[in-house]
Write an enzyme that holds these catalytic residues in place. Structure first.
Site, PDB file in Angstrom:
ATOM      1  N   GLU A 191      -4.617   3.548   6.678  1.00  0.00           N
ATOM      2  CA  GLU A 191      -4.142   3.335   5.227  1.00  0.00           C
ATOM      3  C   GLU A 191      -5.113   4.641   4.674  1.00  0.00           C
ATOM      4  O   GLU A 191      -4.392   5.241   3.502  1.00  0.00           O
ATOM      5  CB  GLU A 191      -4.804   2.220   4.782  1.00  0.00           C
ATOM      6  CG  GLU A 191      -4.854   2.287   3.304  1.00  0.00           C
ATOM      7  CD  GLU A 191      -5.435   0.772   2.467  1.00  0.00           C
ATOM      8  OE1 GLU A 191      -5.855  -0.090   3.194  1.00  0.00           O
ATOM      9  OE2 GLU A 191      -5.332   0.975   1.288  1.00  0.00           O
TER      10      GLU A 191
ATOM     11  N   ARG B 283       0.953  -1.103  -0.008  1.00  0.00           N
ATOM     12  CA  ARG B 283       0.054  -0.018  -0.178  1.00  0.00           C
ATOM     13  C   ARG B 283       0.871   1.214  -0.015  1.00  0.00           C
ATOM     14  O   ARG B 283       0.366   2.356   0.711  1.00  0.00           O
ATOM     15  CB  ARG B 283      -0.896   0.060   1.293  1.00  0.00           C
ATOM     16  CG  ARG B 283      -1.968  -1.133   1.263  1.00  0.00           C
ATOM     17  CD  ARG B 283      -3.079  -0.924   0.252  1.00  0.00           C
ATOM     18  NE  ARG B 283      -4.050  -1.605   0.398  1.00  0.00           N
ATOM     19  CZ  ARG B 283      -3.921  -3.144  -0.019  1.00  0.00           C
ATOM     20  NH1 ARG B 283      -2.984  -3.629  -0.493  1.00  0.00           N
ATOM     21  NH2 ARG B 283      -5.168  -3.914   0.356  1.00  0.00           N
TER      22      ARG B 283
ATOM     23  N   SER C 287     -10.449  -0.573   3.490  1.00  0.00           N
ATOM     24  CA  SER C 287      -9.908  -0.979   5.056  1.00  0.00           C
ATOM     25  C   SER C 287      -9.265   0.733   5.301  1.00  0.00           C
ATOM     26  O   SER C 287      -8.617   1.505   4.587  1.00  0.00           O
ATOM     27  CB  SER C 287      -8.574  -1.625   4.439  1.00  0.00           C
ATOM     28  OG  SER C 287      -8.948  -2.944   3.964  1.00  0.00           O
TER      29      SER C 287
HETATM   30  N1  EPU Z   1     -10.593 -10.943  10.405  1.00  0.00           N
HETATM   31  C1  EPU Z   1     -11.358 -10.715  11.580  1.00  0.00           C
HETATM   32  N2  EPU Z   1     -12.425 -10.074  11.667  1.00  0.00           N
HETATM   33  C2  EPU Z   1     -13.478  -9.228  10.602  1.00  0.00           C
HETATM   34  C3  EPU Z   1     -12.502  -9.356   9.393  1.00  0.00           C
HETATM   35  C4  EPU Z   1     -11.363 -10.120   8.990  1.00  0.00           C
HETATM   36  O1  EPU Z   1     -11.008 -11.362  12.466  1.00  0.00           O
HETATM   37  O2  EPU Z   1     -14.111  -8.696  10.787  1.00  0.00           O
HETATM   38  C5  EPU Z   1      -9.854 -11.805  10.242  1.00  0.00           C
HETATM   39  C6  EPU Z   1      -9.993 -13.039   9.669  1.00  0.00           C
HETATM   40  O3  EPU Z   1      -8.906 -13.923  10.355  1.00  0.00           O
HETATM   41  C7  EPU Z   1      -9.461 -13.041   8.124  1.00  0.00           C
HETATM   42  C8  EPU Z   1      -8.362 -11.997   8.235  1.00  0.00           C
HETATM   43  O4  EPU Z   1      -8.770 -10.986   9.284  1.00  0.00           O
HETATM   44  O5  EPU Z   1      -8.845 -14.214   7.958  1.00  0.00           O
HETATM   45  C9  EPU Z   1      -8.195 -11.271   6.960  1.00  0.00           C
HETATM   46  O6  EPU Z   1      -9.331 -10.791   6.447  1.00  0.00           O
HETATM   47  P1  EPU Z   1      -9.800 -10.345   5.023  1.00  0.00           P
HETATM   48  O7  EPU Z   1      -9.338 -11.619   3.964  1.00  0.00           O
HETATM   49  O8  EPU Z   1     -11.202  -9.960   4.763  1.00  0.00           O
HETATM   50  O9  EPU Z   1      -8.613  -9.144   4.515  1.00  0.00           O
HETATM   51  P2  EPU Z   1      -7.979  -7.999   5.291  1.00  0.00           P
HETATM   52  O10 EPU Z   1      -6.648  -8.558   5.853  1.00  0.00           O
HETATM   53  O11 EPU Z   1      -8.973  -7.471   6.242  1.00  0.00           O
HETATM   54  C10 EPU Z   1      -6.928  -7.186   3.106  1.00  0.00           C
HETATM   55  C11 EPU Z   1      -6.893  -5.834   2.623  1.00  0.00           C
HETATM   56  C12 EPU Z   1      -8.150  -5.509   1.604  1.00  0.00           C
HETATM   57  C13 EPU Z   1      -8.568  -6.643   0.619  1.00  0.00           C
HETATM   58  C14 EPU Z   1      -8.357  -8.123   1.372  1.00  0.00           C
HETATM   59  C15 EPU Z   1      -8.506  -9.201   0.631  1.00  0.00           C
HETATM   60  C16 EPU Z   1      -5.448  -4.446   3.736  1.00  0.00           C
HETATM   61  C17 EPU Z   1      -5.368  -3.160   4.578  1.00  0.00           C
HETATM   62  N3  EPU Z   1      -6.694  -4.592   3.231  1.00  0.00           N
HETATM   63  O12 EPU Z   1      -7.767  -7.115   4.191  1.00  0.00           O
HETATM   64  O13 EPU Z   1      -7.902  -4.180   0.818  1.00  0.00           O
HETATM   65  O14 EPU Z   1      -9.592  -6.533  -0.063  1.00  0.00           O
HETATM   66  O15 EPU Z   1      -7.260  -8.299   2.135  1.00  0.00           O
HETATM   67  O16 EPU Z   1      -7.316  -9.245  -0.153  1.00  0.00           O
HETATM   68  O17 EPU Z   1      -4.473  -5.074   3.253  1.00  0.00           O
HETATM   69  C18 EPU Z   1      -8.537  -1.872   0.971  1.00  0.00           C
HETATM   70  O18 EPU Z   1      -7.231  -1.864   0.878  1.00  0.00           O
HETATM   71  O19 EPU Z   1      -9.410  -1.111   1.083  1.00  0.00           O
HETATM   72  C19 EPU Z   1      -8.973  -3.440   0.950  1.00  0.00           C
HETATM   73  C20 EPU Z   1     -10.274  -3.577   1.212  1.00  0.00           C
END
Ligand code: EPU
Length: 336
Positions: free
Chosen positions: A332, A164, A236
């Site tokens: 972010e 990012r 995010s």
């Molecule tokens: N999780 C929780 N609670 C929640 C949501 C998620 O505990 O409410 C945990 C779960 O363990 C899950 C892990 O967090 O396995 C990861 O969650 P998720 O796959 O939804 O991804 P994220 O890490 O929260 C990142 C990016 C997103 C992108 C997704 C999918 C960042 C800051 N965010 O989110 O990007 O869509 O992965 O690849 O890296 C954005 O940048 O605006 C964005 C949406």
């Protein structure tokens, strides 16, 4: 070219904040941008370049000039049997571009379906999702220096991409306006399905293809992430923190179920969403700002929130994650 005074940025920020800018200038070409940069309005004011406003949080009205690209061209500049090189105007809606590439059978950005925003900002932010970052396909970024009006072609290396992050967010912050991005896409796509459960979800829609990957990712995103047209948000709100291995191991002893991703021998990444949810914030609200009930990393404008209300909520979240886990959450979203 469009020049407006005392202009509402409501349609230009996905948090849905009703704030104003002294001047709003929209240009349709590099030449128009260069002309605008020589004007007294730009020379004597603070300048902010925006894309779709999907990563901005305005804390008050903007005193100065907001510059917005409306460069809408998508041109094949080179192709061979394996690849196509597309030059995409910075004002092109990102997801329209993804749809166009998938329809043409060009692989590389299908995993980045349905990300809000415009192409110029995607290259600045190095958007990423489901195991792909836009830097994976970026060959070059063309940008105009705001002080001199000169065009500079940034090679991939000069963009200094990280998670990012890019030179446009760091060393070169505020110095350039991105006008187009050159992407190298594949005519013989190699599908990237390593993200947990992605492959099985795609297979539920039929064979593995660009179209089915796009369809699946749209379904996943729609199930977790609120539509900014309905509920203001900027995706995010924080980046996923990278912590030392030592710190991670100490946390793992206390919280054995903590999810994590390998970064290097000395560092691990932990999902901010998990840390936030463990602190009890999921679905909570303070005033008009809230934490999305389906994804704890997304802060939402529930109804007429101000930028300061959203920042207040973010600060309370940062504080509780710091106290419980000793981890600093870094936004972010860019505060303006
Ligand atoms: N999780 C929780 N609670 C929640 C949501 C998620 O505990 O409410 C945990 C779960 O363990 C899950 C892990 O967090 O396995 C990861 O969650 P998720 O796959 O939804 O991804 P994220 O890490 O929260 C990142 C990016 C997103 C992108 C997704 C999918 C960042 C800051 N965010 O989110 O990007 O869509 O992965 O690849 O890296 C954005 O940048 O605006 C964005 C949406």
């Amino acid at each position: 070219m469009k020049i407006k005074e005392n202009f509402s940025l409501l349609p230009h920020n996905t948090f849905g904040l009703n704030i104003k800018t002294d001047f709003f200038i929209e240009f349709n070409s590099v030449e128009e941008l260069q002309m605008v940069l020589q004007s007294d309005i730009v020379k004597s004011n603070r300048v902010l370049c925006i894309g779709g406003g999907s990563n901005l949080l305005f804390l008050s009205d903007f005193k100065g000039v907001v510059l917005h690209s409306n460069i809408q061209s998508v041109t094949i500049i080179k192709e061979d049997a394996d690849s196509v090189f597309l030059e995409v105007g910075s004002g092109v809606n990102w997801d329209d571009l993804v749809a166009h590439t998938v329809e043409n059978g060009w692989g590389g950005i299908e995993n980045l379906s349905l990300i809000p925003g415009e192409t110029g900002a995607s290259a600045l932010q190095n958007i990423g999702a489901y195991g792909v970052e836009v830097q994976d396909v970026i060959e070059k970024v063309k940008a105009v220096n705001i002080s001199t009006g000169k065009v500079h072609d940034f090679s991939h290396d000069e963009c200094r991409y990280g998670y990012r992050s890019s030179t446009f967010k760091n060393e070169m912050k505020g110095a350039y306006s991105i006008t187009s991005v050159i992407l190298k896409l594949s005519k013989k796509p190699v599908f990237k399905l390593n993200y947990p459960h992605l492959e099985e979800e795609v297979l539920k829609t039929g064979e593995i293809s660009l179209t089915n990957i796009r369809k699946t990712i749209i379904t996943i995103r729609e199930s977790k992430l609120p539509d900014p047209k309905i509920l203001g948000n900027a995706g995010s709100f924080f980046i996923n923190p990278v912590i030392s291995k030592q710190h991670f191991e100490a946390l793992q002893t206390q919280f054995p179920e903590i999810p994590h991703y390998f970064v290097s021998e000395t560092q691990e990444k932990v999902p901010a969403a998990w840390l936030i949810e463990q602190c009890g914030w999921k679905g909570k609200q303070i005033g008009n700002a809230g934490v999305h009930d389906k994804q704890a990393l997304v802060l939402v404008n529930l109804c007429g929130a101000t930028g300061s209300e959203i920042v207040h909520l973010a600060e309370q979240i940062q504080l509780s994650v710091q106290v419980k886990f000793g981890v600093e959450l870094i936004p972010e979203v860019n505060y303006i």
